[in-house]
Write an enzyme that holds these catalytic residues in place. Sequence first.
Site, short mmCIF file in Angstrom:
data_model
loop_
_atom_site.label_atom_id
_atom_site.label_comp_id
_atom_site.label_asym_id
_atom_site.label_seq_id
_atom_site.Cartn_x
_atom_site.Cartn_y
_atom_site.Cartn_z
N TYR A 118 -1.15 15.90 -10.53
CA TYR A 118 -0.57 14.74 -11.28
C TYR A 118 0.59 15.25 -11.94
O TYR A 118 1.79 14.14 -11.58
CB TYR A 118 -1.62 13.84 -12.07
CG TYR A 118 -1.35 12.92 -12.68
CD1 TYR A 118 -0.91 11.39 -11.94
CD2 TYR A 118 -0.74 12.89 -14.05
CE1 TYR A 118 -0.48 10.45 -12.56
CE2 TYR A 118 -0.32 11.53 -14.85
CZ TYR A 118 -0.42 10.56 -14.15
OH TYR A 118 0.39 9.36 -14.49
N SER A 123 6.35 6.53 -15.94
CA SER A 123 6.13 8.12 -15.73
C SER A 123 5.29 8.51 -16.90
O SER A 123 4.38 7.67 -17.40
CB SER A 123 7.57 8.57 -16.35
OG SER A 123 7.40 10.04 -16.12
N ASN A 183 4.98 0.65 -11.49
CA ASN A 183 3.75 1.18 -12.09
C ASN A 183 2.81 1.87 -11.41
O ASN A 183 2.07 2.66 -11.93
CB ASN A 183 3.28 0.04 -12.81
CG ASN A 183 1.93 0.10 -13.49
OD1 ASN A 183 1.68 0.85 -14.36
ND2 ASN A 183 1.00 -0.53 -12.74
N ASP A 217 0.88 -1.35 -0.02
CA ASP A 217 -0.01 0.02 -0.03
C ASP A 217 0.95 1.08 0.09
O ASP A 217 1.64 1.52 0.95
CB ASP A 217 -0.73 0.03 1.27
CG ASP A 217 -1.98 0.99 1.15
OD1 ASP A 217 -1.81 2.11 0.46
OD2 ASP A 217 -2.89 1.00 2.03
N LYS A 235 4.40 13.36 -10.94
CA LYS A 235 5.28 12.73 -12.02
C LYS A 235 6.46 13.42 -12.30
O LYS A 235 7.55 12.93 -12.52
CB LYS A 235 4.57 12.53 -13.19
CG LYS A 235 3.32 11.40 -13.07
CD LYS A 235 3.72 10.03 -12.73
CE LYS A 235 2.97 9.05 -12.86
NZ LYS A 235 3.59 7.67 -12.60
#
Length: 316
Positions: free
Chosen positions: A224, A189, A130, A102, A228
């Site tokens: 987001y 990514s 991933n 987790d 990244k």
Amino acid sequence: MAAAFDITPEKQAGQLHFLSSQVVETKAPVLTPKDVDLSGQTAIVTGGNVGVGFETARQLLSVGVSKLILAVRSEASGQAAAEKLMGSRKDGPQTVEVWKLDLGEWASVTAFADRVGKTLDARPDVVVLNAGIICAQPTINPSTGHDEDIQTNYLSTVLLLVLLLPILKAKPSAATATKDPVPHISVVSSIMAHWAKFAERTAEPLLPSFDNKATANWDMEERYSASKLLALMFMTELSRRVPRNVAIINAPTPGLTHGSSFMRQTSGTMLGLFIGVFYRLFGHDCTVGSSQVLAAAVRAGPESHGHFMENGKLRP
């Protein structure tokens, strides 16, 4: 030696390039046993129960990986995925194991890495980080107090990366088809990292600037993208400190994919409807997306160390 790119950073970050990458550019092909043989090797795929992660796991099995570890938050979902992956392989030499991970909890990340170090006789030769999330609304992780996107996509992901590195260095490989292969760690990514405005860049300290749930200008895509970008920056800097003969660390993007459940938080909304149509028009399926990931995680050589990869190519 500096990498030679076929595109400038400015063009790479442009919307026209994104559309070209999705629709026009040749994709890295799905690997076959004629391309690579991972016999004896162990692979870890985080978020391997759905979408790109699941298809990445399936493709790893198809090229002979002997032990596959699905690192998942829901063990029940992971077991269902493992059963589907094994199918006719149930009596063969390959195994799929489901391990709890987790990324929203520090203790879960450290426990997972500790389990890798203590229970595996041979090192993982392929690690695909991933698992990720995109929150439709500002969300603070109740366990850590950090923004959920930043916690999952950046903080916990790079913590796991750092914890696994000494294990990969210390343990031998069990590869039988390739003598002593160099381990690969691929941090999945997104082209959206190139689009981040990253308004928080001057904040001191940096991390708390992401943790204000009431921020009026909070934006789903920007948050987001920033998460990244942070992971990509960390990976790039870490690669300067980790010799490429210890591990090849790179950051592939699967591209825009449909059928991955990635945007599930927008399901049932008008935004979700629009996103679904857009993904269907310009995205490709998870089989294609996962083959782009494996081009980095399995086929790419030391030249990919520290680099972002798109469609099997090094990109700025």
